[in-house]
Design a protein around this motif. Structure first.
Motif, mmCIF file in Angstrom:
data_model
loop_
_atom_site.group_PDB
_atom_site.id
_atom_site.type_symbol
_atom_site.label_atom_id
_atom_site.label_comp_id
_atom_site.label_asym_id
_atom_site.label_seq_id
_atom_site.Cartn_x
_atom_site.Cartn_y
_atom_site.Cartn_z
ATOM 1 N N HIS A 1 133.744 -13.529 -16.052
ATOM 2 C CA HIS A 1 133.832 -12.744 -17.354
ATOM 3 C C HIS A 1 133.701 -13.467 -18.697
ATOM 4 O O HIS A 1 133.255 -13.028 -19.572
ATOM 5 N N GLU A 2 134.313 -14.761 -18.518
ATOM 6 C CA GLU A 2 134.437 -15.512 -19.676
ATOM 7 C C GLU A 2 133.357 -16.421 -19.943
ATOM 8 O O GLU A 2 133.192 -16.955 -20.970
ATOM 9 N N TYR A 3 132.450 -16.935 -18.946
ATOM 10 C CA TYR A 3 131.671 -17.878 -18.842
ATOM 11 C C TYR A 3 130.271 -17.429 -18.358
ATOM 12 O O TYR A 3 130.006 -16.455 -17.145
ATOM 13 N N PHE A 4 129.106 -18.101 -18.910
ATOM 14 C CA PHE A 4 128.001 -17.869 -18.105
ATOM 15 C C PHE A 4 127.720 -19.088 -16.965
ATOM 16 O O PHE A 4 127.649 -20.170 -17.540
ATOM 17 N N LYS B 1 128.764 -22.046 -19.890
ATOM 18 C CA LYS B 1 129.019 -21.918 -21.394
ATOM 19 C C LYS B 1 129.806 -20.767 -21.650
ATOM 20 O O LYS B 1 129.646 -19.636 -20.977
ATOM 21 N N LYS C 1 131.287 -17.255 -23.191
ATOM 22 C CA LYS C 1 130.682 -16.086 -23.365
ATOM 23 C C LYS C 1 131.204 -15.756 -25.015
ATOM 24 O O LYS C 1 132.362 -16.020 -25.044
ATOM 25 N N LYS C 2 130.467 -15.055 -25.648
ATOM 26 C CA LYS C 2 130.885 -14.461 -26.987
ATOM 27 C C LYS C 2 131.618 -13.003 -26.727
ATOM 28 O O LYS C 2 131.097 -12.371 -25.733
ATOM 29 N N ASP D 1 128.872 -10.470 -25.897
ATOM 30 C CA ASP D 1 128.137 -10.838 -24.431
ATOM 31 C C ASP D 1 129.004 -10.144 -23.301
ATOM 32 O O ASP D 1 128.709 -9.353 -22.505
ATOM 33 N N LYS D 2 130.141 -10.043 -23.635
ATOM 34 C CA LYS D 2 131.213 -9.676 -22.833
ATOM 35 C C LYS D 2 131.078 -8.118 -22.676
ATOM 36 O O LYS D 2 131.069 -7.527 -21.529
ATOM 37 N N THR E 1 127.697 -7.081 -20.679
ATOM 38 C CA THR E 1 128.166 -7.301 -19.429
ATOM 39 C C THR E 1 128.836 -6.054 -18.954
ATOM 40 O O THR E 1 128.591 -5.570 -17.685
#
Length: 152
Positions: A11-14, A120, A122-123, A126-127, A130
């Motif tokens: 959830h927090e990162y790509f 990296k 996520k902003k 972006d969350k 998703t």
């Protein structure tokens, strides 16, 4: 076979790359992990002096743990990787702004291993994207399931 998964990481990162690392553990920690007394949610990975460490991984001791050992549940644990992998990760983290994230703990040939991801952050938008995409996929599956029931 997965022991525990860090769902927060996706959830927090790509996540762009995954690596499998060994862990330096004590005996009571291995027993506790095998019985499922471990949490990865608040853990993170740092690089110090050319070595990779996981911080904040919580392992709860078993009730029947040895009496001569005082267990430290959130001690810093060393990760074991090949030197080429460590050098590659150090370069990526320092130069390009990537971060190392613990993804899961699993068994590999009887040993406990950790999957770490190079990702990296996520902003916020972006969350949201998703989450919106996941909800849309779930809705499509409901519709397809409903359509197949009506045709029978």
């Amino acid at each position: 076979m997965s022991i525990v998964e860090n769902r927060k990481a996706r959830h927090e990162y790509f996540i762009e790359e995954r690596y499998e690392a060994g862990l330096v553990l004590q005996g009571w920690e291995v027993k506790a992990i095998r019985s499922g007394h471990v949490q990865l949610a608040e853990s993170y990975i740092v690089i110090r002096d050319g070595e990779i460490w996981v911080i904040g991984m919580h392992i709860s001791p078993l009730a029947n743990a040895s009496t001569h050992i005082v267990p430290d549940t959130t001690r810093t644990r060393k990760l074991l990787l090949k030197s080429e992998e460590i050098n590659k990760l150090i370069g990526r983290v320092e130069q390009r702004g990537y971060t190392l994230v613990p993804l899961n703990l699993h068994y590999s040939r009887g040993r406990i291993k950790m999957d770490i991801g190079l990702g990296k952050g996520k902003k916020q938008h972006d969350k949201r994207d998703t989450t919106r995409e996941r909800d849309w996929q779930r809705e499509q599956e409901r519709w397809l399931k409903h359509d197949t029931r009506r045709r029978d």
